[in-house]
Motif scaffolding. Structure first.
Motif, PDB file in Angstrom:
ATOM      1  N   PHE A  56       0.485   3.790  -3.112  1.00  0.00           N
ATOM      2  CA  PHE A  56      -0.258   5.036  -2.887  1.00  0.00           C
ATOM      3  C   PHE A  56       0.535   6.111  -2.149  1.00  0.00           C
ATOM      4  O   PHE A  56       0.012   7.201  -1.918  1.00  0.00           O
ATOM      5  CB  PHE A  56      -1.540   4.741  -2.101  1.00  0.00           C
ATOM      6  N   GLY A  57       1.744   5.795  -1.734  1.00  0.00           N
ATOM      7  CA  GLY A  57       2.500   6.751  -0.935  1.00  0.00           C
ATOM      8  C   GLY A  57       2.320   6.486   0.539  1.00  0.00           C
ATOM      9  O   GLY A  57       1.429   5.730   0.949  1.00  0.00           O
ATOM     10  N   PRO A  58       3.130   7.108   1.381  1.00  0.00           N
ATOM     11  CA  PRO A  58       3.110   6.780   2.812  1.00  0.00           C
ATOM     12  C   PRO A  58       1.816   7.150   3.531  1.00  0.00           C
ATOM     13  O   PRO A  58       1.381   6.423   4.418  1.00  0.00           O
ATOM     14  CB  PRO A  58       4.292   7.577   3.365  1.00  0.00           C
ATOM     15  N   ILE A  66      12.541   8.277   8.484  1.00  0.00           N
ATOM     16  CA  ILE A  66      11.173   8.450   8.987  1.00  0.00           C
ATOM     17  C   ILE A  66      10.536   7.095   9.271  1.00  0.00           C
ATOM     18  O   ILE A  66       9.886   6.894  10.308  1.00  0.00           O
ATOM     19  CB  ILE A  66      10.329   9.243   7.990  1.00  0.00           C
ATOM     20  N   ALA A  67      10.719   6.138   8.355  1.00  0.00           N
ATOM     21  CA  ALA A  67      10.148   4.805   8.540  1.00  0.00           C
ATOM     22  C   ALA A  67      10.711   4.142   9.792  1.00  0.00           C
ATOM     23  O   ALA A  67       9.973   3.555  10.594  1.00  0.00           O
ATOM     24  CB  ALA A  67      10.428   3.944   7.313  1.00  0.00           C
ATOM     25  N   LEU A  68      12.021   4.243   9.988  1.00  0.00           N
ATOM     26  CA  LEU A  68      12.637   3.648  11.170  1.00  0.00           C
ATOM     27  C   LEU A  68      12.180   4.336  12.453  1.00  0.00           C
ATOM     28  O   LEU A  68      11.979   3.680  13.484  1.00  0.00           O
ATOM     29  CB  LEU A  68      14.161   3.718  11.050  1.00  0.00           C
ATOM     30  N   SER A 103       3.604   1.349   6.028  1.00  0.00           N
ATOM     31  CA  SER A 103       3.333   2.003   4.753  1.00  0.00           C
ATOM     32  C   SER A 103       4.492   2.902   4.348  1.00  0.00           C
ATOM     33  O   SER A 103       4.898   2.929   3.171  1.00  0.00           O
ATOM     34  CB  SER A 103       2.036   2.825   4.862  1.00  0.00           C
ATOM     35  N   TRP A 104       5.031   3.629   5.307  1.00  0.00           N
ATOM     36  CA  TRP A 104       6.172   4.497   4.999  1.00  0.00           C
ATOM     37  C   TRP A 104       7.394   3.663   4.624  1.00  0.00           C
ATOM     38  O   TRP A 104       8.179   4.043   3.757  1.00  0.00           O
ATOM     39  CB  TRP A 104       6.502   5.396   6.190  1.00  0.00           C
ATOM     40  N   LEU A 105       7.523   2.511   5.266  1.00  0.00           N
ATOM     41  CA  LEU A 105       8.632   1.622   4.935  1.00  0.00           C
ATOM     42  C   LEU A 105       8.487   1.092   3.504  1.00  0.00           C
ATOM     43  O   LEU A 105       9.480   0.999   2.765  1.00  0.00           O
ATOM     44  CB  LEU A 105       8.670   0.459   5.927  1.00  0.00           C
ATOM     45  N   GLY A 106       7.252   0.749   3.108  1.00  0.00           N
ATOM     46  CA  GLY A 106       7.016   0.313   1.740  1.00  0.00           C
ATOM     47  C   GLY A 106       7.300   1.409   0.733  1.00  0.00           C
ATOM     48  O   GLY A 106       7.858   1.165  -0.345  1.00  0.00           O
ATOM     49  N   HIS A 107       6.927   2.644   1.087  1.00  0.00           N
ATOM     50  CA  HIS A 107       7.220   3.790   0.220  1.00  0.00           C
ATOM     51  C   HIS A 107       8.723   4.000   0.096  1.00  0.00           C
ATOM     52  O   HIS A 107       9.240   4.242  -1.004  1.00  0.00           O
ATOM     53  CB  HIS A 107       6.558   5.040   0.805  1.00  0.00           C
ATOM     54  N   ALA A 108       9.438   3.883   1.216  1.00  0.00           N
ATOM     55  CA  ALA A 108      10.894   4.047   1.191  1.00  0.00           C
ATOM     56  C   ALA A 108      11.548   2.972   0.340  1.00  0.00           C
ATOM     57  O   ALA A 108      12.515   3.236  -0.387  1.00  0.00           O
ATOM     58  CB  ALA A 108      11.440   4.010   2.613  1.00  0.00           C
ATOM     59  N   GLY A 161       0.816  -1.211   0.000  1.00  0.00           N
ATOM     60  CA  GLY A 161       0.000   0.000   0.000  1.00  0.00           C
ATOM     61  C   GLY A 161       0.844   1.252   0.000  1.00  0.00           C
ATOM     62  O   GLY A 161       0.554   2.224  -0.708  1.00  0.00           O
ATOM     63  N   GLY A 162       1.919   1.244   0.788  1.00  0.00           N
ATOM     64  CA  GLY A 162       2.825   2.386   0.805  1.00  0.00           C
ATOM     65  C   GLY A 162       3.521   2.579  -0.520  1.00  0.00           C
ATOM     66  O   GLY A 162       3.729   3.716  -0.970  1.00  0.00           O
TER      67      GLY A 162
END
Length: 225
Positions: A73-75, A194-196, A172-177, A69-70
């Motif tokens: 669609f983005g974080p 940010i994800a970490l 989600s942020w991790l997937g975006h990263a 999802g990240g």
């Protein structure tokens, strides 16, 4: 038997669907999901939410979907759609489990199990918050197990949505990263940091729940204001 025929039919259909999904889970990869979402156009987010909810019901891994999802669609939007799908799937699994087995468990539970069920019900939303933040049990199995207790549906859904939010946005942020890393996009280091940071925050949240569990009982009305 005739009275319980719809329950048996639903249980058998659900077991068959779970078995089929687990046997063919290799087909549910990120590339296929991305193709389906892109083909759906503006309805892509709704398709993703519906697929996430169905995957939750069929015991497919949710963490991978949140990462996807990240990436798709983005974080922020990815976290929102993932949280919506996870909450919808958890609510559906809860209701089905309660319909299929809550009465049976209540009639046949011994003193020890009855005491456990009563203890979970007395904790209410605080117990749901704790198990959402501290994954002691598999997410999909937990949805069904909680449906067999006497926790109120509204408290269950509200607590699930609220306390799954940090993890949903962190993954989600991790997937975006990860997608930015593969694409060689700018701001890679910032996205990873940010994800970490979000994942670290999620790891410390159980301390907050322990304090809440030690405080006075709080009703659903406290959550809704």
């Amino acid at each position: 038997m005739r009275k319980n025929a719809p329950r048996w039919a639903l249980a058998l259909a659900l077991l068959a669907a779970i078995a089929a999904a687990l046997l063919h889970r290799a087909r549910f990869d990120a590339a296929a999901l991305q193709a389906g979402v892109q083909a759906a156009g503006a309805a892509g987010p709704l398709l993703f939410v519906a697929f996430y909810a169905l995957a939750t019901l069929l015991f497919l891994p949710g963490a991978a979907l949140t990462l996807a999802g990240g990436a798709l669609f983005g974080p922020c939007w990815g976290g929102l759609w993932s949280l919506s799908g996870a909450t919808a799937g958890a609510a559906l699994a809860f209701l089905i489990a309660r319909y299929l087995g809550a009465d049976w468990v209540a009639r046949r539970a011994g003193p020890r199990l009855s005491g456990l069920i009563e203890g979970v019900a007395s904790e209410g939303w605080r117990f749901v918050a704790f198990v959402r933040l501290v994954p002691l049990f598999p997410f999909n199995l937990l949805n069904c197990a909680l449906g067999l207790t006497r926790i109120g549906f509204a408290a269950y859904v509200l607590a699930s949505g609220v306390f799954m939010l940090p993890g949903a946005f962190a993954y989600s942020w991790l997937g975006h990263a990860g997608r930015e890393a593969l694409a060689g996009g700018k701001g890679l280091v910032g996205n990873v940091m940010i994800a970490l940071a979000l994942l670290s925050a999620v790891a410390f949240l159980p301390r907050l729940v322990r304090r809440l569990r030690a405080s006075r009982p709080i009703e659903v009305g406290d959550l809704t204001g």
